[in-house]
Write a protein that holds these residues in place. Structure first.
Motif, short mmCIF file in Angstrom:
data_model
loop_
_atom_site.label_atom_id
_atom_site.label_comp_id
_atom_site.label_asym_id
_atom_site.label_seq_id
_atom_site.Cartn_x
_atom_site.Cartn_y
_atom_site.Cartn_z
N UNK A 96 0.84 -1.20 0.00
CA UNK A 96 0.00 0.00 0.00
C UNK A 96 0.88 1.26 0.00
N UNK A 97 1.11 1.78 -1.18
CA UNK A 97 1.98 2.95 -1.36
C UNK A 97 1.37 4.18 -0.70
N UNK A 98 0.05 4.36 -0.81
CA UNK A 98 -0.59 5.54 -0.22
C UNK A 98 -0.48 5.54 1.30
N UNK A 99 -0.72 4.39 1.91
CA UNK A 99 -0.57 4.30 3.37
C UNK A 99 0.87 4.56 3.78
N UNK A 100 1.81 4.04 3.00
CA UNK A 100 3.23 4.28 3.29
C UNK A 100 3.56 5.76 3.22
N UNK A 101 3.00 6.44 2.24
CA UNK A 101 3.24 7.88 2.10
C UNK A 101 2.75 8.64 3.33
N UNK A 136 16.20 5.45 4.07
CA UNK A 136 16.26 4.03 4.36
C UNK A 136 17.72 3.62 4.18
N UNK A 137 18.32 3.15 5.26
CA UNK A 137 19.73 2.78 5.26
C UNK A 137 19.84 1.30 5.54
N UNK A 138 20.48 0.57 4.64
CA UNK A 138 20.64 -0.86 4.82
C UNK A 138 22.13 -1.20 4.89
N UNK A 139 22.48 -1.98 5.90
CA UNK A 139 23.84 -2.50 6.03
C UNK A 139 23.80 -3.94 5.51
N UNK A 140 24.42 -4.16 4.36
CA UNK A 140 24.38 -5.46 3.70
C UNK A 140 25.34 -6.44 4.36
N UNK A 141 25.15 -7.74 4.11
CA UNK A 141 26.01 -8.75 4.75
C UNK A 141 27.50 -8.55 4.51
N UNK A 142 27.87 -7.98 3.36
CA UNK A 142 29.30 -7.76 3.07
C UNK A 142 29.83 -6.46 3.65
N UNK A 143 28.98 -5.75 4.41
CA UNK A 143 29.40 -4.51 5.05
C UNK A 143 29.11 -3.25 4.24
N UNK A 144 28.74 -3.41 2.98
CA UNK A 144 28.38 -2.22 2.19
C UNK A 144 27.13 -1.58 2.77
N UNK A 200 16.16 7.04 -0.62
CA UNK A 200 15.13 7.97 -0.11
C UNK A 200 13.78 7.27 0.03
N UNK A 201 12.88 7.92 0.73
CA UNK A 201 11.53 7.37 0.91
C UNK A 201 10.85 7.09 -0.42
N UNK A 202 11.10 7.91 -1.42
CA UNK A 202 10.48 7.69 -2.73
C UNK A 202 10.96 6.38 -3.36
N UNK A 203 12.22 6.02 -3.15
CA UNK A 203 12.74 4.76 -3.66
C UNK A 203 12.06 3.57 -2.99
N UNK A 238 8.99 3.57 -1.73
CA UNK A 238 7.62 3.49 -2.25
C UNK A 238 7.60 2.94 -3.68
N UNK A 239 8.57 3.32 -4.50
CA UNK A 239 8.66 2.78 -5.86
C UNK A 239 8.82 1.26 -5.82
N UNK A 240 9.72 0.78 -4.97
CA UNK A 240 9.96 -0.65 -4.84
C UNK A 240 8.69 -1.35 -4.37
N UNK A 241 8.01 -0.76 -3.40
CA UNK A 241 6.81 -1.35 -2.84
C UNK A 241 5.72 -1.51 -3.90
N UNK A 242 5.59 -0.52 -4.76
CA UNK A 242 4.57 -0.56 -5.81
C UNK A 242 4.89 -1.52 -6.94
N UNK A 243 6.17 -1.80 -7.18
CA UNK A 243 6.57 -2.65 -8.30
C UNK A 243 6.58 -4.13 -7.95
#
Length: 155
Positions: A43-48, A57-65, A70-73, A75-80
């Motif tokens: 639900x992109x609208x509820x997320x907004x 949104x900050x993610x620490x990947x398993x390899x340390x990267x 941004x929030x828009x990214x 929401x884009x992922x959520x909708x796709x």
């Protein structure tokens, strides 16, 4: 407000732990619970409505990267994506000072009903006239060695 299942998950299934949260802590956890519900429904609208414009949104990947999005990214992922998302947290540590809150908790993430990864979620929230909103999410991703969740198997 948190549903019974979500409260049980957040408190690790311990009824006494649920009572240990103050009203403000429960409100902040309610915003996190609503975020997960919107994610599960794609639900992109509820997320907004739940995420402040400009939140990161900050993610620490398993390899340390480290990846920052941004929030828009988000929401884009959520909708796709059409896969079934289910994220659960437990034993949440919640700190509230005035209109600022921090929620820190272990989590597991399931994709189409199967465990994808686990880690730690860290939510920064701010409270305005429209309630608690997410100012930022940081999380680690662990693909292997996830301990069994105290919440049990995904149902």
């Amino acid at each position: 407000m948190l549903g019974v299942a979500a409260f049980s998950a957040l408190a690790g299934g311990n009824a006494q732990a649920k009572d240990a949260y103050s009203a403000l802590q429960r409100e902040a956890l309610g915003a996190v619970d609503a975020f997960f519900a919107a994610m599960a429904k794609h639900d992109v609208d509820a997320s907004r409505r739940l995420i402040l414009p400009g939140a990161s949104f900050v993610v620490v990947l398993p390899d340390g990267r480290v990846k920052v999005e941004p929030d828009s990214g988000y929401r884009d992922m959520l909708g796709k994506h059409k896969e079934a998302f289910r994220e659960r947290i437990w034993d949440a540590q919640v700190t509230v000072q005035g209109n600022l809150a921090q929620v820190w908790a272990p989590y597991d993430f399931h994709l189409d009903g199967k465990l994808s990864h686990c880690g730690i979620d860290s939510f920064s929230l701010v409270r305005g006239t429209d309630g608690w909103r997410i100012a930022g999410v940081s999380y680690t991703v662990q693909k292997t060695g996830c301990a069994p969740s105290p919440l049990g198997e995904l149902k």
